[in-house]
Design an enzyme around this catalytic site. Sequence first.
Site: not given
Length: 515
Positions: A371, A83-84, A56, A171, A173, A230
């Site tokens: 996507k 992280c945060y 964050g 991070h 991710e 979509d």
Amino acid sequence: MSNPQGVVILDFGGQYTQLIARRVREAGVYSVVLPYTASVEDVLAHEPKGLILSGGPAGVLDEDAPLCGRQIFELGIPVLGICYGMQLMAHVLGGLVARAPQREYGPIPVSMLQREKGLLKGMDAVSPCWMSHTWQVRELPEGFSAIASTQACPVAAMEDESRGLYGVQFHPEVTHTREGRVLLENFLKEVCTLTADWNMEAYADMAIRQIKEQVGEKGTVLLGLSGGVDSAVAAALIYRAIGDRLTCVFVDHGFMRKGEGDQVVEVFSNTFPVRLVNVDASDRFFSDLKGVVDPEAKRKIIGRDFVEVFKEEAAKLGKLDHFAQGTIYPDVIESGAVKGSAVIKSHHNVGGLPAELGFTSLVEPLSMLFKDEVRKLGLTLGLPQTLVMRQPFPGPGLAIRTLGELTREKVEIVRETDAILREEIAAAGLAGKISQYFTVLTNARSVGVMGDERTYAYAVAIRAVLTDDFMTADVAQLPYELLGKIAGRMVGEVSGVNRVLYDVTTKPPASIEWE
Ligand code: XMP
């Protein structure tokens, strides 16, 4: 039905929170994202086997920092703070968090100190990890030890194995963290003992269940089919959930690609026999766009006209309760609907509609998916490959690929040259290898010579890009021979064109579309 086994991700406002959710899905594990304000009861209602605290923008010592109570760490459920999230864990459990003497940003070599078991099991001794922080853990809370470090950050990762509490300053991710997936899988599988049994079928089942709940036993839904992937996938999902209580409206604004409208109508009358209203509204769009050249003005008018056509069609159909859209996660970010992200272009499919149309609620079953996940879901639901794997197409369609004032003749040039480009790229076996490719009518005219005659006609540009996430893009290097063949066909077959250009600009600084 009981909850699928998985993790709860608590969102502290980080820009990568949905990416964490996506990585967890990729590891075959179910996850649900809750705001950091969720109560402990809310969290436990999902029966999580693990918790992840996101990053964050705040610092834990900021006046209105988003905090959580100690209780979250005392549930006997493993927690990973990112992280945060790690700083918060340290702060709440009695450690010391302070401004780092040196801000770390970008891929930084991290030394992994405990690689035998747990979070960092099997990782390289030194592994590049994506850092982005101004604060750091200076003193560990009781019971914790540092399990990774960098030159500027002595606690790049920490653990209290006995309580199942873990934190990483970097991070895992993002793809720039080379072994990020290994770390997340270690947390999910080694620490939380979860198994990889979550897949698109399971996702579809859950989404269908949620749609049923939201719409109720008798509720009806109106969905706008755009011709793109979509909205088609959203329609297929909602049809599975509520059958003929779904009505789809396909508004042809006159800016569709060649053959596109017909394919949509065919798929949705044959594969999914849903009630489909097909409206040719092109006269209205062309008339309202007369004399308009500013790109944002075009987008706004197209968005507004869409709403109006919908209103009229909805009125004709009688009262329908809910409104559905195929909004996906990147649309939400790019339109600035996520706090802290900037508006780059107004996506006409985000925001605003239900309030104006008087619907009870907005059904957006894809708003957390990326996507490629939407494509997988489409195939899982039985949509044809040709529809699902087609390249993305913007809501305002060929209108934003026809620079300057829009006329039917100019849009026709884009439609015909686009069809030639698609045909030749498919014939060269490159269709699946290029992320997006199309033509743009530059609105510039130049002099040429054809059959001994002087011509003064339009220059068409070819745009072809390679990208994973459409946020950044590289130029696809089409072979010169192929470009020559395409240019020859365009000039020869499409009247009004005498020159073909190749756009060799990356994104950034250019965007993928020209408007
Ligand atoms: P840009 O031009 O912003 O495009 O680099 C990034 C991706 O977004 C698509 N795009 C849109 N998609 N509605 C959409 O559904 C829109 O208004 C819109 N504008 C751009 C674009 O085609 C590319 O894939």
